[in-house]
Design a protein around this motif. Structure first.
Motif, PDB file in Angstrom:
ATOM      1  N   ASP A  91      40.514  49.572  94.438  1.00 38.75           N
ATOM      2  CA  ASP A  91      40.861  48.015  94.037  1.00 38.75           C
ATOM      3  C   ASP A  91      41.064  47.855  92.553  1.00 38.75           C
ATOM      4  O   ASP A  91      41.699  46.961  92.086  1.00 38.75           O
ATOM      5  CB  ASP A  91      39.483  46.963  94.157  1.00 38.75           C
ATOM      6  N   TRP A  92      40.885  49.102  91.674  1.00 38.25           N
ATOM      7  CA  TRP A  92      40.998  48.799  90.352  1.00 38.25           C
ATOM      8  C   TRP A  92      42.421  49.469  89.730  1.00 38.25           C
ATOM      9  O   TRP A  92      42.699  49.678  88.622  1.00 38.25           O
ATOM     10  CB  TRP A  92      39.751  49.801  89.439  1.00 38.25           C
ATOM     11  N   LEU A  93      42.849  50.399  90.826  1.00 38.57           N
ATOM     12  CA  LEU A  93      44.084  51.283  90.518  1.00 38.57           C
ATOM     13  C   LEU A  93      45.257  50.339  89.996  1.00 38.57           C
ATOM     14  O   LEU A  93      45.430  49.058  90.511  1.00 38.57           O
ATOM     15  CB  LEU A  93      44.679  51.696  91.958  1.00 38.57           C
ATOM     16  N   GLY A  94      45.866  50.692  89.070  1.00 39.64           N
ATOM     17  CA  GLY A  94      46.915  49.815  88.465  1.00 39.64           C
ATOM     18  C   GLY A  94      46.675  48.926  87.211  1.00 39.64           C
ATOM     19  O   GLY A  94      47.349  48.413  86.499  1.00 39.64           O
ATOM     20  N   THR A  95      45.061  48.905  87.104  1.00 41.83           N
ATOM     21  CA  THR A  95      44.620  47.933  86.212  1.00 41.83           C
ATOM     22  C   THR A  95      45.100  48.480  84.778  1.00 41.83           C
ATOM     23  O   THR A  95      44.733  49.614  84.573  1.00 41.83           O
ATOM     24  CB  THR A  95      43.073  47.858  85.956  1.00 41.83           C
ATOM     25  N   PRO A  96      45.663  47.777  83.935  1.00 44.12           N
ATOM     26  CA  PRO A  96      46.210  48.007  82.509  1.00 44.12           C
ATOM     27  C   PRO A  96      45.012  48.518  81.757  1.00 44.12           C
ATOM     28  O   PRO A  96      44.014  48.113  81.794  1.00 44.12           O
ATOM     29  CB  PRO A  96      46.977  47.140  81.871  1.00 44.12           C
ATOM     30  N   TYR A  97      45.337  49.443  80.707  1.00 42.13           N
ATOM     31  CA  TYR A  97      44.193  49.952  79.759  1.00 42.13           C
ATOM     32  C   TYR A  97      44.118  48.993  78.568  1.00 42.13           C
ATOM     33  O   TYR A  97      45.155  48.440  78.046  1.00 42.13           O
ATOM     34  CB  TYR A  97      44.998  51.314  79.151  1.00 42.13           C
ATOM     35  N   ARG A  98      43.024  48.648  78.138  1.00 44.44           N
ATOM     36  CA  ARG A  98      42.763  47.751  77.066  1.00 44.44           C
ATOM     37  C   ARG A  98      41.568  48.141  76.426  1.00 44.44           C
ATOM     38  O   ARG A  98      40.485  48.110  76.821  1.00 44.44           O
ATOM     39  CB  ARG A  98      42.631  46.338  77.723  1.00 44.44           C
ATOM     40  N   SER A  99      41.514  48.572  74.982  1.00 49.04           N
ATOM     41  CA  SER A  99      40.587  49.481  74.277  1.00 49.04           C
ATOM     42  C   SER A  99      39.284  47.974  74.295  1.00 49.04           C
ATOM     43  O   SER A  99      39.636  47.091  73.953  1.00 49.04           O
ATOM     44  CB  SER A  99      40.939  49.578  72.943  1.00 49.04           C
ATOM     45  N   GLY A 100      38.136  48.845  74.387  1.00 50.82           N
ATOM     46  CA  GLY A 100      37.185  47.717  74.270  1.00 50.82           C
ATOM     47  C   GLY A 100      36.702  46.801  75.622  1.00 50.82           C
ATOM     48  O   GLY A 100      35.847  46.045  75.563  1.00 50.82           O
ATOM     49  N   ALA A 101      37.664  46.842  76.396  1.00 48.67           N
ATOM     50  CA  ALA A 101      37.639  45.824  77.484  1.00 48.67           C
ATOM     51  C   ALA A 101      37.130  46.341  78.748  1.00 48.67           C
ATOM     52  O   ALA A 101      36.938  47.534  78.990  1.00 48.67           O
ATOM     53  CB  ALA A 101      39.031  45.159  77.836  1.00 48.67           C
ATOM     54  N   SER A 103      37.458  44.599  82.175  1.00 49.84           N
ATOM     55  CA  SER A 103      37.789  43.808  83.403  1.00 49.84           C
ATOM     56  C   SER A 103      38.940  43.913  84.120  1.00 49.84           C
ATOM     57  O   SER A 103      39.641  45.157  83.699  1.00 49.84           O
ATOM     58  CB  SER A 103      38.063  42.314  82.618  1.00 49.84           C
ATOM     59  N   ARG A 104      39.308  43.318  85.265  1.00 48.44           N
ATOM     60  CA  ARG A 104      40.419  43.361  86.093  1.00 48.44           C
ATOM     61  C   ARG A 104      41.877  43.346  85.193  1.00 48.44           C
ATOM     62  O   ARG A 104      43.013  43.576  85.758  1.00 48.44           O
ATOM     63  CB  ARG A 104      40.265  42.850  87.296  1.00 48.44           C
ATOM     64  N   GLN A 105      41.916  42.581  84.199  1.00 52.93           N
ATOM     65  CA  GLN A 105      42.904  42.108  83.265  1.00 52.93           C
ATOM     66  C   GLN A 105      43.199  43.444  82.435  1.00 52.93           C
ATOM     67  O   GLN A 105      44.260  43.481  81.958  1.00 52.93           O
ATOM     68  CB  GLN A 105      42.664  40.881  82.455  1.00 52.93           C
ATOM     69  N   GLY A 106      42.306  44.112  82.001  1.00 55.28           N
ATOM     70  CA  GLY A 106      42.314  45.427  81.187  1.00 55.28           C
ATOM     71  C   GLY A 106      40.971  46.131  80.956  1.00 55.28           C
ATOM     72  O   GLY A 106      39.922  45.433  80.873  1.00 55.28           O
ATOM     73  N   THR A 107      41.087  47.367  80.872  1.00 57.05           N
ATOM     74  CA  THR A 107      39.864  48.268  80.673  1.00 57.05           C
ATOM     75  C   THR A 107      40.046  49.432  79.954  1.00 57.05           C
ATOM     76  O   THR A 107      41.182  50.019  80.293  1.00 57.05           O
ATOM     77  CB  THR A 107      39.221  48.314  81.954  1.00 57.05           C
ATOM     78  N   ASP A 108      39.105  50.016  79.235  1.00 57.99           N
ATOM     79  CA  ASP A 108      38.971  51.330  78.767  1.00 57.99           C
ATOM     80  C   ASP A 108      38.536  52.257  79.890  1.00 57.99           C
ATOM     81  O   ASP A 108      37.890  51.756  80.527  1.00 57.99           O
ATOM     82  CB  ASP A 108      38.394  51.257  77.284  1.00 57.99           C
ATOM     83  N   CYS A 109      38.256  53.541  79.474  1.00 57.27           N
ATOM     84  CA  CYS A 109      37.540  54.291  80.249  1.00 57.27           C
ATOM     85  C   CYS A 109      36.381  54.045  80.505  1.00 57.27           C
ATOM     86  O   CYS A 109      35.709  54.013  81.758  1.00 57.27           O
ATOM     87  CB  CYS A 109      38.075  55.725  79.840  1.00 57.27           C
TER      88      CYS A 109
END
Length: 203
Positions: A91-101, A103-109
């Motif tokens: 379900d998380w595939l394709g979620t964009p990278y966002r440092s420090g985040a 959520s499904r809108q963006g996440t880091d590792c």
């Protein structure tokens, strides 16, 4: 040997198709046929050859389930992986990278890993790959199994900078700065070069 397996799978598929295309001759047969067709109508692909190769004793629905996620994630599975884990990471595939985040809108590792562990296992992990490494049981690379964590660093003495969740067959899922949540291989030159260790969270 591979050709023999493929030929066996093809023969098995043809046999199934003949069976399910057979016109029922009485009311009871028709009922069974309808019930079987309802199972086959699930939104899972049925063409995978994985159903013919080293599959443990599973019911038909479970086999379809594992085949679906094997194809979705692009990973050869053992059919023993945690099904909730597979569904959650897919379900998380394709979620964009966002440092420090996280959520499904963006996440880091580490945000991705912590969210998955909370949802699947109910375990709260610190949002930091270095802190995660300190809190897990360190295991040999040869002992990694689905759900374990893999850690990376850029050379001896360097700090850990990246973490992902191992799936199977040297594949892991992670949030990469150059592509978001994706499945990669530990055999890829970049990850093979920077791989540091594996860890297991005590569930």
């Amino acid at each position: 040997m591979k050709n023999i397996i493929l030929a066996s799978c093809a023969a098995f598929s043809m046999t199934l198709s003949l069976f399910f295309e057979h016109t029922p001759t009485d009311k009871n047969t028709k009922l069974n046929s309808v019930e079987t067709a309802s199972v086959l109508s699930l939104d899972f692909p049925t063409s995978s050859l994985l159903t013919c190769i080293n599959v443990p004793s599973l019911n038909f629905k479970d086999t379809l389930y594992y085949n679906y996620y094997a194809q979705t994630l692009g990973v050869r599975l053992n059919y023993s992986e945690d099904k909730h884990l597979l569904a959650t990471v897919a379900d998380w595939l394709g979620t964009p990278y966002r440092s420090g985040a996280a959520s499904r809108q963006g996440t880091d590792c580490s945000g991705f890993v912590s969210k998955v562990y909370k949802e699947v296992y109910g375990i709260t992990l610190v949002h930091s790959s270095r802190s995660m490494f300190q809190s897990v049981e360190h295991i040999k690379k040869s002992a990694i199994k689905a759900g374990d964590l893999v850690f990376f660093r850029r050379g001896p003495g360097k700090p850990i900078y990246h973490v992902g969740i191992y799936l199977n067959n040297n594949k892991f899922i992670h949030s990469a700065s150059n592509g978001g949540v994706m499945v990669s291989s530990l055999n890829q030159s970049y990850y093979a070069r920077n791989y540091y260790a594996a860890g297991r969270v005590n569930l």
